[in-house]
Design a protein around this motif. Structure first.
Motif, PDB file in Angstrom:
ATOM      1  N   GLN A  13      -1.943 -11.752  -4.086  1.00 38.49           N
ATOM      2  CA  GLN A  13      -1.624 -10.407  -3.609  1.00 38.49           C
ATOM      3  C   GLN A  13      -0.734 -10.484  -2.370  1.00 38.49           C
ATOM      4  N   ARG A  14      -0.996 -11.465  -1.509  1.00 39.12           N
ATOM      5  CA  ARG A  14      -0.165 -11.625  -0.314  1.00 39.12           C
ATOM      6  C   ARG A  14       1.260 -12.038  -0.682  1.00 39.12           C
ATOM      7  N   VAL A  15       1.397 -12.863  -1.721  1.00 42.37           N
ATOM      8  CA  VAL A  15       2.731 -13.250  -2.194  1.00 42.37           C
ATOM      9  C   VAL A  15       3.494 -12.017  -2.689  1.00 42.37           C
ATOM     10  N   VAL A  16       2.811 -11.151  -3.437  1.00 43.82           N
ATOM     11  CA  VAL A  16       3.439  -9.930  -3.958  1.00 43.82           C
ATOM     12  C   VAL A  16       3.883  -9.025  -2.797  1.00 43.82           C
ATOM     13  N   ILE A  17       3.056  -8.942  -1.771  1.00 45.44           N
ATOM     14  CA  ILE A  17       3.409  -8.140  -0.593  1.00 45.44           C
ATOM     15  C   ILE A  17       4.637  -8.731   0.095  1.00 45.44           C
ATOM     16  N   ALA A  18       4.680 -10.062   0.241  1.00 53.09           N
ATOM     17  CA  ALA A  18       5.835 -10.727   0.848  1.00 53.09           C
ATOM     18  C   ALA A  18       7.100 -10.452   0.051  1.00 53.09           C
ATOM     19  N   MET A  19       6.979 -10.476  -1.280  1.00 53.33           N
ATOM     20  CA  MET A  19       8.133 -10.219  -2.143  1.00 53.33           C
ATOM     21  C   MET A  19       8.648  -8.795  -1.984  1.00 53.33           C
ATOM     22  N   ALA A  20       7.705  -7.847  -1.884  1.00 56.75           N
ATOM     23  CA  ALA A  20       8.094  -6.440  -1.751  1.00 56.75           C
ATOM     24  C   ALA A  20       8.773  -6.155  -0.415  1.00 56.75           C
ATOM     25  N   LEU A  21       8.354  -6.870   0.629  1.00 52.89           N
ATOM     26  CA  LEU A  21       8.900  -6.622   1.964  1.00 52.89           C
ATOM     27  C   LEU A  21      10.124  -7.474   2.287  1.00 52.89           C
ATOM     28  N   ALA A  22      10.478  -8.403   1.381  1.00 53.50           N
ATOM     29  CA  ALA A  22      11.515  -9.397   1.670  1.00 53.50           C
ATOM     30  C   ALA A  22      12.865  -8.782   2.030  1.00 53.50           C
ATOM     31  N   CYS A  23      13.208  -7.674   1.397  1.00 51.83           N
ATOM     32  CA  CYS A  23      14.516  -7.053   1.642  1.00 51.83           C
ATOM     33  C   CYS A  23      14.429  -5.835   2.561  1.00 51.83           C
ATOM     34  N   GLU A  24      13.299  -5.708   3.258  1.00 47.62           N
ATOM     35  CA  GLU A  24      13.098  -4.623   4.230  1.00 47.62           C
ATOM     36  C   GLU A  24      13.469  -3.260   3.630  1.00 47.62           C
ATOM     37  N   PRO A  25      12.725  -2.830   2.591  1.00 48.60           N
ATOM     38  CA  PRO A  25      13.062  -1.588   1.889  1.00 48.60           C
ATOM     39  C   PRO A  25      12.899  -0.354   2.767  1.00 48.60           C
ATOM     40  N   GLU A  26      13.650   0.700   2.434  1.00 53.69           N
ATOM     41  CA  GLU A  26      13.538   1.969   3.156  1.00 53.69           C
ATOM     42  C   GLU A  26      12.345   2.777   2.656  1.00 53.69           C
ATOM     43  N   LEU A  27      11.991   2.589   1.374  1.00 52.77           N
ATOM     44  CA  LEU A  27      10.832   3.263   0.791  1.00 52.77           C
ATOM     45  C   LEU A  27       9.938   2.211   0.149  1.00 52.77           C
ATOM     46  N   LEU A  28       8.686   2.142   0.599  1.00 54.93           N
ATOM     47  CA  LEU A  28       7.729   1.173   0.071  1.00 54.93           C
ATOM     48  C   LEU A  28       6.629   1.912  -0.677  1.00 54.93           C
ATOM     49  N   LEU A  29       6.454   1.561  -1.960  1.00 58.70           N
ATOM     50  CA  LEU A  29       5.389   2.129  -2.787  1.00 58.70           C
ATOM     51  C   LEU A  29       4.287   1.081  -2.877  1.00 58.70           C
ATOM     52  N   ALA A  30       3.161   1.337  -2.254  1.00 57.26           N
ATOM     53  CA  ALA A  30       2.084   0.350  -2.172  1.00 57.26           C
ATOM     54  C   ALA A  30       0.904   0.812  -3.020  1.00 57.26           C
ATOM     55  N   ASP A  31       0.702   0.153  -4.166  1.00 58.63           N
ATOM     56  CA  ASP A  31      -0.361   0.532  -5.100  1.00 58.63           C
ATOM     57  C   ASP A  31      -1.600  -0.310  -4.812  1.00 58.63           C
ATOM     58  N   GLU A  32      -2.504   0.252  -4.033  1.00 66.80           N
ATOM     59  CA  GLU A  32      -3.735  -0.442  -3.620  1.00 66.80           C
ATOM     60  C   GLU A  32      -3.431  -1.877  -3.160  1.00 66.80           C
ATOM     61  N   PRO A  33      -2.603  -2.018  -2.115  1.00 70.53           N
ATOM     62  CA  PRO A  33      -2.114  -3.353  -1.731  1.00 70.53           C
ATOM     63  C   PRO A  33      -3.170  -4.268  -1.137  1.00 70.53           C
ATOM     64  N   THR A  34      -4.298  -3.716  -0.692  1.00 72.61           N
ATOM     65  CA  THR A  34      -5.289  -4.554  -0.009  1.00 72.61           C
ATOM     66  C   THR A  34      -6.593  -4.690  -0.798  1.00 72.61           C
ATOM     67  N   THR A  35      -6.604  -4.243  -2.049  1.00 70.64           N
ATOM     68  CA  THR A  35      -7.838  -4.249  -2.840  1.00 70.64           C
ATOM     69  C   THR A  35      -8.410  -5.656  -3.005  1.00 70.64           C
ATOM     70  N   ALA A  36      -7.540  -6.643  -3.246  1.00 73.11           N
ATOM     71  CA  ALA A  36      -8.019  -8.001  -3.544  1.00 73.11           C
ATOM     72  C   ALA A  36      -8.181  -8.865  -2.293  1.00 73.11           C
ATOM     73  N   LEU A  37      -7.992  -8.277  -1.121  1.00 75.24           N
ATOM     74  CA  LEU A  37      -8.008  -9.055   0.117  1.00 75.24           C
ATOM     75  C   LEU A  37      -9.342  -8.915   0.840  1.00 75.24           C
ATOM     76  N   ASP A  38      -9.731  -9.969   1.561  1.00 73.64           N
ATOM     77  CA  ASP A  38     -10.927  -9.855   2.382  1.00 73.64           C
ATOM     78  C   ASP A  38     -10.627  -8.986   3.603  1.00 73.64           C
ATOM     79  N   VAL A  39     -11.656  -8.577   4.313  1.00 73.86           N
ATOM     80  CA  VAL A  39     -11.513  -7.576   5.379  1.00 73.86           C
ATOM     81  C   VAL A  39     -10.558  -8.036   6.472  1.00 73.86           C
ATOM     82  N   THR A  40     -10.619  -9.318   6.858  1.00 77.62           N
ATOM     83  CA  THR A  40      -9.765  -9.826   7.933  1.00 77.62           C
ATOM     84  C   THR A  40      -8.298  -9.779   7.533  1.00 77.62           C
ATOM     85  N   ILE A  41      -7.980 -10.287   6.334  1.00 77.84           N
ATOM     86  CA  ILE A  41      -6.592 -10.289   5.869  1.00 77.84           C
ATOM     87  C   ILE A  41      -6.130  -8.858   5.606  1.00 77.84           C
ATOM     88  N   GLN A  42      -7.036  -8.006   5.128  1.00 77.58           N
ATOM     89  CA  GLN A  42      -6.700  -6.598   4.907  1.00 77.58           C
ATOM     90  C   GLN A  42      -6.209  -5.956   6.199  1.00 77.58           C
TER      91      GLN A  42
END
Length: 324
Positions: free
Chosen positions: A160-189
């Motif tokens: 999930q963190r890799v997918v987030i890195a990929m989405a942010l790689a080009c510094e988009p103007e509009l970010l659509l985040a579909d439950e981006p932290t669901t699979a992450l533990d509380v600290t990483i979330q």
């Protein structure tokens, strides 16, 4: 604040086996540059369909956009040719998908997948793109030494963190985040949410956050839209929704959250189940589960009332109170 994204009367339908699933039914909202909208609701409410319609990646068939407009800086995304859409996907608009297993290519290393995105939208050398990809991995808490590893070598949360890195790689103007932290533990979330907030402040990134977690909404969003059966039942600023909720469904969502200062032995869940999207009830779709529903709620069109400036509620009972 000028409008960066405007969605007007969006209608999306899925067809399968001769049945028509009414996934999104006349959804409208606006977002200014740098604002974050939280789309909140139960599974199957149509939240992800709204995001995919904005990015124009709905599967066709079975999905069809039957009406509405999606204006990105005044240009209708629904009328853009595919060639133009290819230039804005990943650069101007990016999406963090809910399931990293389907978003990552199993036969490419995670680093090369991020590098590919960067090279596609930036005129830089491969070496520079690789260095930026390593920086993105480190930003989401993955050592750059894992650049050469493949998706199967990562845990669900790391994918999930890799997918987030990929989405942010080009510094988009509009970010659509579909439950981006669901699979992450509380600290990483917490780290990922802080990173996304920093990006929004630094680059004035506009964001739509799809989540079930009202705590995440409270930490991240400026605006909130409560979605049910493809309708926005209540929308407004974060303060409107959290401090002055009006719709019975919104009250039901808050009533389902455990509170540290509440001595109750049981939560107050919303009774019943969401309606069958192939056969939505007449009138308000929430009426069969609503403790305050009247006969008027169960027939006709439920009006969208502006109870205070910018705070909209789709509720027949509120209209009746105003008439009385």
């Amino acid at each position: 604040m000028s409008e960066f994204l405007t969605v007007k009367d969006l209608v999306v339908e899925y067809s399968s086996g001769g049945q028509h699933v009414q996934a999104v039914n006349g959804v409208s909202f606006t977002l200014g540059k740098g604002e974050t909208l939280g789309l909140v609701g139960e599974t199957g409410a149509g939240k992800t369909t709204i995001a995919k319609a904005i990015l124009q990646i709905l599967p066709d068939p079975p999905a069809k956009v039957l009406g509405g407009e999606i204006l990105l800086e005044g240009k209708d995304v629904l009328k853009m040719p595919e060639k133009e859409l290819l230039t804005i996907r990943g650069s101007k608009i990016s999406m963090i998908f809910q399931d990293p297993m389907t978003a990552l290519n199993p036969i490419m290393s995670v680093g090369s997948q991020i590098t590919e995105v960067i090279l596609l939208h930036n005129k830089i050398s491969e070496k520079e793109a690789m260095e930026r990809a390593c920086g993105m991995l480190e930003m989401v808490g993955i050592p750059r030494t894992r650049y050469v590893e493949y998706p199967h070598q990562f845990s669900g949360g790391m994918k999930q963190r890799v997918v987030i890195a990929m989405a942010l790689a080009c510094e988009p103007e509009l970010l659509l985040a579909d439950e981006p932290t669901t699979a992450l533990d509380v600290t990483i979330q917490a780290q990922v949410l802080e990173m996304m907030n920093d990006l929004r402040e630094k680059l004035q990134t506009t964001m739509i956050l799809i989540t079930h977690d009202l705590g995440v909404v409270a930490e991240t969003c400026n605006k909130v839209a409560i979605v049910y059966a493809g309708h926005i039942m209540e929308s407004g600023t974060k303060e409107d929704i959290f401090l002055s909720p009006m719709h019975p469904y919104t009250h039901g969502l808050f009533g389902s959250i455990p509170k540290l200062d509440d001595k109750s032995k049981r939560l107050s869940p919303i009774p019943g189940l969401p309606p069958d999207p192939t056969n939505l009830p007449e009138g308000c779709p929430f009426a069969p589960r609503c403790p305050k529903a009247t006969a008027a709620c169960r027939q006709g069109v439920t009006p969208n009332v502006e109870v205070t400036p910018g705070h909209f509620v789709r509720c027949g009972e509120l209209v009746q109170k105003e008439v009385d």
